[in-house]
Structure formats: structure tokens, C-alpha cells
Design a protein around this motif. Structure first.
Motif, short mmCIF file in Angstrom:
data_model
loop_
_atom_site.label_atom_id
_atom_site.label_comp_id
_atom_site.label_asym_id
_atom_site.label_seq_id
_atom_site.Cartn_x
_atom_site.Cartn_y
_atom_site.Cartn_z
N GLU A 37 0.84 -1.19 0.00
CA GLU A 37 0.00 0.00 0.00
C GLU A 37 0.88 1.25 0.00
O GLU A 37 1.65 1.47 0.92
N ASP A 39 0.83 4.88 0.58
CA ASP A 39 -0.07 5.82 1.24
C ASP A 39 0.72 6.80 2.10
O ASP A 39 1.94 6.86 2.01
N ALA A 65 3.85 -2.50 -10.85
CA ALA A 65 2.84 -2.26 -9.82
C ALA A 65 1.85 -3.41 -9.70
O ALA A 65 0.77 -3.25 -9.14
N LEU A 68 0.92 -3.85 -6.17
CA LEU A 68 0.52 -2.64 -5.46
C LEU A 68 -0.99 -2.68 -5.29
O LEU A 68 -1.74 -2.63 -6.25
N ARG A 69 -1.45 -2.83 -4.04
CA ARG A 69 -2.88 -3.01 -3.77
C ARG A 69 -3.65 -1.71 -3.61
O ARG A 69 -4.86 -1.67 -3.78
N PHE A 70 -2.94 -0.63 -3.24
CA PHE A 70 -3.63 0.61 -2.89
C PHE A 70 -2.68 1.79 -3.12
O PHE A 70 -1.48 1.67 -2.90
N CYS A 71 -3.24 2.91 -3.53
CA CYS A 71 -2.45 4.14 -3.69
C CYS A 71 -3.37 5.32 -3.38
O CYS A 71 -4.40 5.48 -4.02
N ASP A 72 -2.99 6.13 -2.38
CA ASP A 72 -3.80 7.30 -2.05
C ASP A 72 -3.17 8.56 -2.62
O ASP A 72 -2.24 8.49 -3.43
N VAL A 98 -0.48 -2.62 -13.57
CA VAL A 98 -1.31 -1.94 -12.57
C VAL A 98 -2.63 -2.68 -12.37
O VAL A 98 -3.34 -2.99 -13.32
N VAL A 102 -5.97 0.50 -8.48
CA VAL A 102 -4.98 1.57 -8.64
C VAL A 102 -5.16 2.22 -10.02
O VAL A 102 -5.07 3.44 -10.15
#
Length: 129
Positions: A37, A39, A65, A68-72, A98, A102
């Protein structure tokens, strides 16, 4: 060459985590894997890693990515800063593999046009996304 370059935790012992590793280096291109994540708790460390890679004669960075599970918004800001630095140095930051959540954030913010670019065939280690 595989070297872990950073890990950050947030939210308690079982909270979100992030790991970035430099997977391959060839010519002016560096392959980086991003997992977990991206963040507020982890973005600064990742930004430091990217800035170091870009500013040391490797202005083209391909970020895998796929894990990559999450991006804020903090993660997006780090990607934008890295992209700006890469462009200043004559390169690009590109995301490959991706995941849909995301990709959706990138699409909503318009950053898909900047970071989801076709990777040249000359970059054999990059996975198409």
C-alpha cells in the motif's frame, strides 16, 4: 540484481505495509517493484528511493505495480514528483502491471495518461500491464 530498497509499516502490527525493490538495471532504465500500500505512511520513503534512482544517472524508471494493492493521494503526489524529476533529467516514470483499483485512481485523476505508457521493447524486464 535484486535489492530491497525500502519498507514501511503503518496502522499497527498487522497494518498496511509497502515494499519497494530495485529488480533490474540496464542502460538508463531501472526496474522497480512496488508491493503493498502506497499511502501517507509509506509514500515519503518510496519517493526518496525513486529520487535517488532517478538522480543517479537512471532517469527512466519502470515500476512493476502488479502487487501494489492501494495508492492514495500521497502516493500519487510521490509519483508526480518522481515523474517531474525524471522529465527534468530527460527520462520518464512508467507504471506496468497496474491492478484495477490503482488503475481506477490513476484514470480518475488523469494520471493514467502520464504513467500508463507503452514500455519500449528495449526494456526486456518490464511486464506489459
Amino acid at each position: 540484481m535484486k535489492r530491497t530498497t525500502g519498507r514501511a509499516r503503518g496502522g499497527g502490527p498487522d497494518g498496511p505495509w509497502f515494499r519497494a525493490s530495485v529488480d533490474r538495471v540496464g542502460g538508463s532504465v531501472t526496474g522497480v517493484s512496488a508491493r503493498g500500500e502506497l499511502d501517507l505512511a509509506t509514500a515519503e520513503a518510496f519517493g526518496t528511493v525513486l529520487a535517488g534512482l532517478i538522480s543517479t544517472r537512471r532517469p527512466n524508471v519502470v515500476i512493476d505495480a502488479s502487487e501494489l494493492r492501494f495508492c492514495d493521494s500521497e502516493g500519487l503526489a510521490v509519483l508526480e514528483l518522481a515523474g517531474d524529476l525524471a522529465e527534468t533529467c530527460g527520462g520518464l516514470v512508467t507504471l506496468v502491471g497496474v491492478r484495477p483499483p490503482v488503475a481506477r485512481v490513476l484514470r480518475i485523476t488523469g494520471l493514467d495518461r502520464r504513467f500508463l505508457l507503452p514500455v519500449p521493447a528495449a526494456v526486456p524486464f518490464a511486464r506489459a500491464g
